[in-house]
Design a protein around this motif. Structure first.
Motif, PDB file in Angstrom:
ATOM      1  N   SER A   1     -13.871  49.657 -29.556  1.00 20.84           N
ATOM      2  CA  SER A   1     -13.449  48.368 -28.994  1.00 20.84           C
ATOM      3  C   SER A   1     -12.491  48.559 -27.823  1.00 20.84           C
ATOM      4  CB  SER A   1     -12.794  47.502 -30.072  1.00 20.84           C
ATOM      5  OG  SER A   1     -11.554  48.037 -30.487  1.00 20.84           O
TER       6      SER A   1
ATOM      7  N   SER B   1      -4.897  46.673 -27.696  1.00 17.50           N
ATOM      8  CA  SER B   1      -5.909  45.995 -28.494  1.00 17.50           C
ATOM      9  C   SER B   1      -7.060  45.629 -27.573  1.00 17.50           C
ATOM     10  CB  SER B   1      -5.346  44.741 -29.170  1.00 17.50           C
ATOM     11  OG  SER B   1      -5.080  43.736 -28.218  1.00 17.50           O
TER      12      SER B   1
ATOM     13  N   SER C   1      -5.329  39.646 -31.763  1.00 20.21           N
ATOM     14  CA  SER C   1      -6.132  40.563 -32.565  1.00 20.21           C
ATOM     15  C   SER C   1      -5.254  41.734 -32.979  1.00 20.21           C
ATOM     16  CB  SER C   1      -7.347  41.068 -31.772  1.00 20.21           C
ATOM     17  OG  SER C   1      -6.947  41.715 -30.582  1.00 20.21           O
TER      18      SER C   1
ATOM     19  N   ASP D   1      -6.040  32.522 -38.510  1.00 20.57           N
ATOM     20  CA  ASP D   1      -6.241  33.971 -38.647  1.00 20.57           C
ATOM     21  C   ASP D   1      -5.595  34.489 -39.925  1.00 20.57           C
ATOM     22  OD1 ASP D   1      -7.674  34.090 -36.305  1.00 20.57           O
ATOM     23  OD2 ASP D   1      -5.964  34.644 -35.065  1.00 20.57           O
TER      24      ASP D   1
ATOM     25  N   GLN E   1      -9.578  47.981 -37.944  1.00 11.91           N
ATOM     26  CA  GLN E   1     -10.937  47.457 -38.056  1.00 11.91           C
ATOM     27  C   GLN E   1     -11.042  46.420 -39.164  1.00 11.91           C
ATOM     28  OE1 GLN E   1     -13.016  51.244 -38.451  1.00 11.91           O
ATOM     29  NE2 GLN E   1     -13.759  51.111 -36.345  1.00 11.91           N
TER      30      GLN E   1
ATOM     31  N   ASN F   1      -9.401  43.149 -37.851  1.00 11.47           N
ATOM     32  CA  ASN F   1     -10.202  42.481 -36.827  1.00 11.47           C
ATOM     33  C   ASN F   1     -11.515  41.961 -37.382  1.00 11.47           C
ATOM     34  OD1 ASN F   1      -8.426  42.607 -34.660  1.00 11.47           O
ATOM     35  ND2 ASN F   1      -9.062  44.666 -34.099  1.00 11.47           N
TER      36      ASN F   1
ATOM     37  N   ASP G   1     -12.378  38.079 -36.799  1.00 11.84           N
ATOM     38  CA  ASP G   1     -13.605  37.757 -36.061  1.00 11.84           C
ATOM     39  C   ASP G   1     -14.675  37.091 -36.914  1.00 11.84           C
ATOM     40  OD1 ASP G   1     -12.424  38.878 -33.856  1.00 11.84           O
ATOM     41  OD2 ASP G   1     -13.389  40.824 -34.083  1.00 11.84           O
TER      42      ASP G   1
END
Length: 223
Positions: free
Chosen positions: A53, A90, A98, A123, A215, A218, A222
């Protein structure tokens, strides 16, 4: 490599945190800023080797480095300048909502960190849900040998709810993690390390250990 002059500038700034002194020493600041920027560029490339990413984001130092000027509008502390250099890595740069990696350089306190600090309400709900549904996976990430070696104190517990959030019971095996309102980890960097030639490798080793954690966060955000 971090230069000793960069640390000295930050030390001097801490003792002379005012605009006249800063203006008189602007060339020294620019040299220190350039040195830190070179480190940030190298770290970006290094993270991109193991975190796709970051590689795909094509970040530059300016996308990750925080300004040295302080926002004093709502602060009792009216010192105009920060006395550290900081950078957040990020996929969306320093302003992204994020999870990512963070480097903090201060003569009195240098540290590595990662995760997401005080996520927004939606979030936060997503992260809590992900931990609840995948508690075994998350626990394994936190107990991985490389993770524990780099961040032996585990998650920072600076902000949490006393009671279980709405929809969760105290008996939930993940409740102590679900109560958290911020999901970061950090570790102090020994001052002897920061001026050594292998300092960049030290940073990258720490960040690489964070990858599964980043990971996981995120993936939740997401979703």
């Amino acid at each position: 490599m971090l230069q000793s002059q960069t640390l000295q500038f930050l030390k001097d700034l801490k003792e002379n945190n005012n605009k006249p002194w800063f203006d008189a020493n602007r060339k020294t600041y620019e040299a220190a800023k350039k040195n830190f920027g070179e480190i940030v560029e190298t770290v970006i490339k290094g993270i991109g080797q193991f975190d796709q990413s970051i590689d795909e984001a094509h970040l530059q130092a300016k996308d990750c480095t925080f300004r040295i000027n302080r926002d004093v509008r709502f602060s009792k502390n009216k010192d105009p300048y920060k006395t550290n250099f900081g950078a957040s890595f990020s996929k969306g740069g320093k302003k992204a909502h994020s999870a990512g990696y963070y480097l903090h350089i201060d003569p009195s306190e240098c540290f590595l960190a990662g995760g997401i600090w005080m996520p927004e309400s939606e979030d936060l709900k997503k992260i809590r849900t992900e931990i609840d549904y995948n508690f075994a996976e998350f626990s394994q990430i936190l107990t991985e040998e490389s993770f524990k070696k780099q961040f032996p104190n585990g998650l920072d517990r600076e902000a949490f709810t006393v009671r279980p959030p709405k929809g969760y019971e105290e008996s939930n095996p993940a409740i102590e993690l679900i109560k958290l309102k911020s999901f970061t980890v950090s570790n102090h960097i020994d001052s002897k390390i920061i001026l050594e030639p292998n300092f960049i490798n030290y940073i990258l080793d720490g960040f690489k250990a964070l990858l599964p954690y980043i990971q996981f966060m995120n993936r939740a955000i997401d979703s």
